[in-house]
Design an enzyme around this catalytic site. Structure first.
Site, PDB file in Angstrom:
ATOM      1  N   SER A   1      62.068  42.337  45.698  1.00 35.08           N
ATOM      2  CA  SER A   1      63.235  41.743  46.300  1.00 35.08           C
ATOM      3  C   SER A   1      64.393  41.753  45.137  1.00 35.08           C
ATOM      4  O   SER A   1      65.423  42.145  45.536  1.00 35.08           O
ATOM      5  CB  SER A   1      63.179  40.271  46.747  1.00 35.08           C
ATOM      6  OG  SER A   1      62.575  39.567  45.819  1.00 35.08           O
ATOM      7  N   HIS A   2      63.968  41.413  43.949  1.00 36.84           N
ATOM      8  CA  HIS A   2      65.209  41.478  42.957  1.00 36.84           C
ATOM      9  C   HIS A   2      64.825  42.151  41.753  1.00 36.84           C
ATOM     10  O   HIS A   2      63.487  42.230  41.132  1.00 36.84           O
ATOM     11  CB  HIS A   2      65.285  39.911  42.416  1.00 36.84           C
ATOM     12  CG  HIS A   2      65.905  38.925  43.374  1.00 36.84           C
ATOM     13  ND1 HIS A   2      65.018  38.657  44.716  1.00 36.84           N
ATOM     14  CD2 HIS A   2      66.992  38.141  43.459  1.00 36.84           C
ATOM     15  CE1 HIS A   2      65.825  37.747  45.341  1.00 36.84           C
ATOM     16  NE2 HIS A   2      67.150  37.549  44.544  1.00 36.84           N
ATOM     17  N   ASN A   3      65.522  42.944  41.233  1.00 35.48           N
ATOM     18  CA  ASN A   3      65.439  43.998  40.076  1.00 35.48           C
ATOM     19  C   ASN A   3      66.417  44.244  39.296  1.00 35.48           C
ATOM     20  O   ASN A   3      67.415  44.645  39.785  1.00 35.48           O
ATOM     21  CB  ASN A   3      64.845  45.231  40.582  1.00 35.48           C
ATOM     22  CG  ASN A   3      64.077  46.103  39.480  1.00 35.48           C
ATOM     23  OD1 ASN A   3      64.097  45.716  38.523  1.00 35.48           O
ATOM     24  ND2 ASN A   3      63.702  47.330  40.208  1.00 35.48           N
TER      25      ASN A   3
END
Length: 338
Positions: free
Chosen positions: A92-94
């Site tokens: 989801s977050h990178n």
């Protein structure tokens, strides 16, 4: 954005009326018309400030397993590796961060899947030098609220009280999964936005609200609220402050950090020989100087000397995990094709 927009965004990041005509209720609070509220929100969506209005669920309560992952990637392969990792539906977050470990992402997998096995699927990517799995050992806080109104900023002090959640074991049924799939969708900004979800689920709106309230009481749904795009509203200095806390003080320091309004996330995570930091806290500021100043003010109150701030220098992916909609994931095809 004018001041009214900012006040409105402050309000709906944390509380959204779970009623048939929510924009009427918000309009009443701001002494304006529902049309004005809807127009403002649609405009904020168009300019990219308002990402979505939806239910925000607790990954772990749904039976998912997740972890923060830090990687050291060869500089010339960073973008390639990040883009391949982004293909995973559980990422989801990178972010790229300014550290030897230059790629940081979150990976979540559904009940029954093995997190370590999923992570190992990335091993075929060229350019990865080190991988450090940093799952949550203790959760002290999760909940982003960006203070849009400068003159309403809180003192940097531990002033928030923790919300009490009923301790109920939750095993999602197929009916629950249908609810979750429906409630995680971005809500339309129309007069009666919950009607569609209730119809899709074959229930009344009253039953829908009752179920949402129950999910909130037991912590399955953290809240129904607006999610903003940090960078578009000026919060470009997103700092992950990592603290090296003595073992016997972790719980106390974590609880205190979690009660700072400026801290959106706070966790205990494992350490490694090349990573001594065990407590992580996120802050969102408009400049690096402001973030350094805030970290120093926090440090003086929690009395932990060793810390670093890792800023995100590039955002490769930021989305919400879509629960109960995953397909199996493989990189083999993409690698052989490249």
């Amino acid at each position: 954005m004018d001041d009214s927009d900012k006040e409105l965004l402050n309000e709906i990041q944390w509380t959204f009326p779970l009623v048939t005509r929510p924009f009427d209720a918000i309009a009443k609070k701001f002494d304006t018309t529902p049309e004005d509220i809807k127009n403002r929100l649609n405009q904020l969506k168009e300019i990219g400030v308002l990402r979505q209005l939806s239910a925000i669920f607790d990954t772990r309560k749904l039976g998912y397993t997740s972890s923060l992952v830090a990687m050291e990637i060869e500089d010339d392969k960073l973008e390639y590796v990040a883009n391949q990792i982004n293909r995973h539906p559980g990422v989801s977050h990178n972010y790229e961060r300014d550290h030897q470990f230059n790629l940081w992402f979150t990976l979540a997998v559904p009940p029954g899947a093995d997190l370590k096995e999923e992570l190992e699927k990335f091993n075929i990517l060229k350019g990865i030098k080190k991988v450090r799995m940093l799952p949550t050992l203790q959760l002290f806080k999760i909940g982003v609220k960006l203070d849009m109104v400068d003159d309403k900023k809180h003192d940097v002090a531990p002033s928030e009280e923790k919300k009490e959640i009923k301790n109920v074991k939750f095993v999602p049924t197929e009916v629950d999964k249908d609810f979750i799939r429906e409630l995680q969708k971005d809500m339309e900004i129309i007069d009666e936005p919950f009607v569609k979800a209730a119809n899709n689920l074959g229930i009344t709106e009253s039953e829908l609200f009752e179920k949402m309230k129950y999910y909130e009481d037991i912590g399955v749904m953290r809240r129904f609220a607006a999610i903003l795009r940090h960078r578009q509203v000026g919060f470009t200095a997103n700092g992950m402050i990592v603290w090296k806390v003595p073992e016997d003080r972790i719980a106390k320091v974590g609880e205190t950090l979690g009660s700072f309004p400026q801290v959106s996330h706070c966790y205990e995570r494992p350490t490694y020989s090349d990573w001594p930091y065990n407590v992580f806290s996120m802050i969102h500021c408009k400049t690096h100087d402001e973030a350094h100043e805030m970290a120093k003010t926090i440090q003086e109150q929690i009395h932990v000397d060793e810390y670093q701030i890792l800023f995100s220098s590039r955002e490769f992916k930021k989305t919400r995990v879509e629960y109960f909609v995953e397909n199996s994931f493989s990189l083999e095809e993409a690698i052989s094709a490249s």
